[in-house]
Motif scaffolding. Structure first.
Motif, PDB file in Angstrom:
ATOM      1  N   VAL A  96      73.202  82.257  99.799  1.00 28.95           N
ATOM      2  CA  VAL A  96      72.606  83.540  99.432  1.00 28.95           C
ATOM      3  C   VAL A  96      71.434  83.350  98.469  1.00 28.95           C
ATOM      4  O   VAL A  96      70.438  84.057  98.561  1.00 28.95           O
ATOM      5  N   THR A  97      71.513  82.386  97.562  1.00 35.35           N
ATOM      6  CA  THR A  97      70.379  82.176  96.655  1.00 35.35           C
ATOM      7  C   THR A  97      69.216  81.513  97.372  1.00 35.35           C
ATOM      8  O   THR A  97      68.060  81.802  97.077  1.00 35.35           O
ATOM      9  N   ARG A  98      69.485  80.651  98.343  1.00 38.27           N
ATOM     10  CA  ARG A  98      68.409  80.043  99.138  1.00 38.27           C
ATOM     11  C   ARG A  98      67.713  81.096  99.998  1.00 38.27           C
ATOM     12  O   ARG A  98      66.488  81.118 100.091  1.00 38.27           O
ATOM     13  N   LEU A 154      66.641  87.411  94.450  1.00 35.35           N
ATOM     14  CA  LEU A 154      67.978  87.484  93.872  1.00 35.35           C
ATOM     15  C   LEU A 154      68.215  86.284  92.964  1.00 35.35           C
ATOM     16  O   LEU A 154      68.687  86.432  91.843  1.00 35.35           O
ATOM     17  N   ALA A 155      67.871  85.085  93.435  1.00 35.16           N
ATOM     18  CA  ALA A 155      68.044  83.883  92.619  1.00 35.16           C
ATOM     19  C   ALA A 155      67.242  83.985  91.329  1.00 35.16           C
ATOM     20  O   ALA A 155      67.747  83.682  90.242  1.00 35.16           O
ATOM     21  N   GLN A 156      66.019  84.443  91.424  1.00 32.92           N
ATOM     22  CA  GLN A 156      65.169  84.589  90.245  1.00 32.92           C
ATOM     23  C   GLN A 156      65.762  85.598  89.261  1.00 32.92           C
ATOM     24  O   GLN A 156      65.802  85.364  88.064  1.00 32.92           O
ATOM     25  N   PHE A 157      66.245  86.713  89.790  1.00 35.73           N
ATOM     26  CA  PHE A 157      66.865  87.749  88.952  1.00 35.73           C
ATOM     27  C   PHE A 157      68.083  87.196  88.212  1.00 35.73           C
ATOM     28  O   PHE A 157      68.262  87.418  87.019  1.00 35.73           O
ATOM     29  N   LEU A 158      68.926  86.454  88.917  1.00 32.79           N
ATOM     30  CA  LEU A 158      70.140  85.945  88.309  1.00 32.79           C
ATOM     31  C   LEU A 158      69.862  84.822  87.314  1.00 32.79           C
ATOM     32  O   LEU A 158      70.572  84.675  86.319  1.00 32.79           O
ATOM     33  N   LEU A 159      68.814  84.045  87.553  1.00 32.99           N
ATOM     34  CA  LEU A 159      68.513  82.912  86.681  1.00 32.99           C
ATOM     35  C   LEU A 159      67.742  83.293  85.421  1.00 32.99           C
ATOM     36  O   LEU A 159      67.830  82.615  84.408  1.00 32.99           O
TER      37      LEU A 159
END
Length: 155
Positions: free
Chosen positions: A140-142, A147-152
Protein backbone atom coordinates in the motif's frame (compact mmCIF):
# COMPACT_ATOMS: atom_id res chain seq x y z
CA UNK A 1 19.45 -8.93 -51.62
CA UNK A 2 21.80 -6.69 -49.67
CA UNK A 3 19.41 -3.74 -49.88
CA UNK A 4 16.58 -5.90 -48.51
CA UNK A 5 18.75 -6.99 -45.54
CA UNK A 6 19.78 -3.37 -44.87
CA UNK A 7 16.14 -2.22 -44.92
CA UNK A 8 15.07 -5.07 -42.62
CA UNK A 9 17.98 -4.29 -40.29
CA UNK A 10 17.00 -0.61 -40.13
CA UNK A 11 13.36 -1.51 -39.45
CA UNK A 12 14.35 -3.98 -36.70
CA UNK A 13 16.75 -1.49 -35.11
CA UNK A 14 14.08 1.22 -35.24
CA UNK A 15 11.54 -1.06 -33.58
CA UNK A 16 13.99 -1.94 -30.81
CA UNK A 17 14.89 1.74 -30.29
CA UNK A 18 11.24 2.86 -30.19
CA UNK A 19 10.21 0.09 -27.79
CA UNK A 20 13.27 0.63 -25.61
CA UNK A 21 12.61 4.36 -25.49
CA UNK A 22 8.96 3.81 -24.59
CA UNK A 23 9.88 1.40 -21.79
CA UNK A 24 12.47 3.84 -20.43
CA UNK A 25 9.96 6.69 -20.59
CA UNK A 26 7.26 4.68 -18.81
CA UNK A 27 9.74 3.58 -16.16
CA UNK A 28 10.60 7.21 -15.41
CA UNK A 29 7.08 8.62 -16.04
CA UNK A 30 4.47 5.93 -15.31
CA UNK A 31 1.07 6.22 -16.92
CA UNK A 32 -0.87 8.70 -14.77
CA UNK A 33 -4.15 6.80 -14.97
CA UNK A 34 -2.80 3.63 -13.34
CA UNK A 35 -2.99 5.22 -9.90
CA UNK A 36 -4.74 8.46 -8.99
CA UNK A 37 -1.85 10.56 -7.69
CA UNK A 38 -3.01 14.05 -8.59
CA UNK A 39 -2.66 16.87 -6.05
CA UNK A 40 -6.46 17.34 -6.19
CA UNK A 41 -6.67 14.03 -4.36
CA UNK A 42 -4.97 15.36 -1.23
CA UNK A 43 -6.58 17.06 1.77
CA UNK A 44 -5.00 20.32 3.01
CA UNK A 45 -3.10 18.46 5.75
CA UNK A 46 -1.57 16.08 3.18
CA UNK A 47 -3.81 13.06 3.73
CA UNK A 48 -4.77 11.42 0.41
CA UNK A 49 -8.42 11.37 -0.63
CA UNK A 50 -7.89 8.16 -2.58
CA UNK A 51 -5.85 5.05 -1.74
CA UNK A 52 -5.54 1.65 -3.35
CA UNK A 53 -5.98 -1.47 -1.25
CA UNK A 54 -5.19 -4.75 -3.01
CA UNK A 55 -5.45 -2.92 -6.32
CA UNK A 56 -8.91 -1.51 -5.62
CA UNK A 57 -9.65 2.19 -5.26
CA UNK A 58 -10.90 3.40 -1.87
CA UNK A 59 -12.20 6.90 -1.21
CA UNK A 60 -11.38 8.60 2.09
CA UNK A 61 -14.15 10.99 3.09
CA UNK A 62 -13.38 13.43 5.89
CA UNK A 63 -16.10 15.51 7.54
CA UNK A 64 -19.08 14.39 5.46
CA UNK A 65 -20.29 12.00 8.14
CA UNK A 66 -19.41 13.81 11.39
CA UNK A 67 -22.95 13.51 12.82
CA UNK A 68 -22.95 9.77 12.11
CA UNK A 69 -19.50 9.48 13.75
CA UNK A 70 -20.65 11.46 16.80
CA UNK A 71 -23.64 9.15 17.28
CA UNK A 72 -21.44 6.07 16.97
CA UNK A 73 -18.71 7.65 19.09
CA UNK A 74 -16.22 6.73 16.38
CA UNK A 75 -13.36 8.49 14.65
CA UNK A 76 -13.66 6.38 11.51
CA UNK A 77 -15.73 3.72 9.77
CA UNK A 78 -14.91 1.37 6.90
CA UNK A 79 -17.75 0.82 4.41
CA UNK A 80 -16.76 -2.32 2.47
CA UNK A 81 -19.67 -2.23 0.03
CA UNK A 82 -18.78 1.30 -1.15
CA UNK A 83 -15.00 0.94 -0.75
CA UNK A 84 -15.06 4.10 1.36
CA UNK A 85 -13.52 5.15 4.63
CA UNK A 86 -15.45 7.79 6.58
CA UNK A 87 -13.35 9.83 8.97
CA UNK A 88 -14.35 12.46 11.52
CA UNK A 89 -13.08 15.95 10.74
CA UNK A 90 -12.26 16.94 14.33
CA UNK A 91 -9.09 15.00 15.14
CA UNK A 92 -5.49 15.82 15.81
CA UNK A 93 -3.16 14.82 13.00
CA UNK A 94 -1.73 12.03 15.15
CA UNK A 95 -5.21 10.63 15.82
CA UNK A 96 -6.06 11.04 12.14
CA UNK A 97 -3.06 8.87 11.16
CA UNK A 98 -3.91 6.21 13.72
CA UNK A 99 -7.53 6.15 12.56
CA UNK A 100 -6.56 5.97 8.89
CA UNK A 101 -4.23 3.02 9.51
CA UNK A 102 -6.93 1.32 11.60
CA UNK A 103 -9.56 1.76 8.89
CA UNK A 104 -7.17 0.66 6.11
CA UNK A 105 -6.52 -2.55 8.02
CA UNK A 106 -10.29 -3.07 8.16
CA UNK A 107 -10.46 -2.40 4.40
CA UNK A 108 -7.85 -5.07 3.81
CA UNK A 109 -10.08 -7.75 5.40
CA UNK A 110 -13.30 -6.86 3.60
CA UNK A 111 -14.79 -9.98 2.04
CA UNK A 112 -15.63 -10.23 -1.65
CA UNK A 113 -19.35 -10.03 -0.81
CA UNK A 114 -18.82 -6.57 0.72
CA UNK A 115 -18.93 -7.55 4.38
CA UNK A 116 -16.24 -6.95 6.95
CA UNK A 117 -14.66 -10.03 8.52
CA UNK A 118 -12.33 -8.81 11.25
CA UNK A 119 -11.73 -12.37 12.48
CA UNK A 120 -10.88 -14.00 9.15
CA UNK A 121 -7.13 -13.90 9.71
CA UNK A 122 -6.86 -14.14 13.48
CA UNK A 123 -8.46 -17.49 14.32
CA UNK A 124 -5.19 -19.43 14.32
CA UNK A 125 -3.42 -17.32 16.91
CA UNK A 126 -2.95 -14.17 14.88
CA UNK A 127 0.34 -14.97 13.12
CA UNK A 128 -1.36 -15.17 9.72
CA UNK A 129 -2.77 -11.69 10.29
CA UNK A 130 0.65 -10.26 11.14
CA UNK A 131 2.24 -11.81 8.05
CA UNK A 132 -0.55 -10.56 5.83
CA UNK A 133 -0.43 -7.05 7.29
CA UNK A 134 3.34 -6.77 6.85
CA UNK A 135 3.00 -7.44 3.12
CA UNK A 136 -0.06 -5.23 2.91
CA UNK A 137 1.82 -2.19 4.27
CA UNK A 138 4.70 -2.72 1.88
CA UNK A 139 2.30 -2.84 -1.06
CA UNK A 140 0.00 0.00 0.00
CA UNK A 141 2.85 2.44 0.67
CA UNK A 142 4.53 1.55 -2.64
CA UNK A 143 1.29 1.97 -4.60
CA UNK A 144 0.27 5.20 -2.83
CA UNK A 145 3.19 7.63 -2.53
CA UNK A 146 1.00 10.40 -1.07
CA UNK A 147 -0.16 8.06 1.69
CA UNK A 148 3.43 7.04 2.46
CA UNK A 149 4.51 10.68 2.55
CA UNK A 150 1.61 11.60 4.83
CA UNK A 151 2.38 8.79 7.26
CA UNK A 152 6.13 9.43 7.29
CA UNK A 153 6.08 13.22 7.72
CA UNK A 154 4.60 13.53 11.20
CA UNK A 155 5.51 16.28 13.61
Amino acid sequence: MKLKNVVLGVVAASAVAVNGSWLAYEHAHPIADVYYTNSDAIYPDGMPKVVYVAGKRWNIEVGYHDEEMNEAEAFGVTICEERAIHMHSHMTQSNERDTLIHELLHANVCKADGHLDNDAYSRGGGHAAIAMMAQFWQDVTRDNPELAQFLLNYK
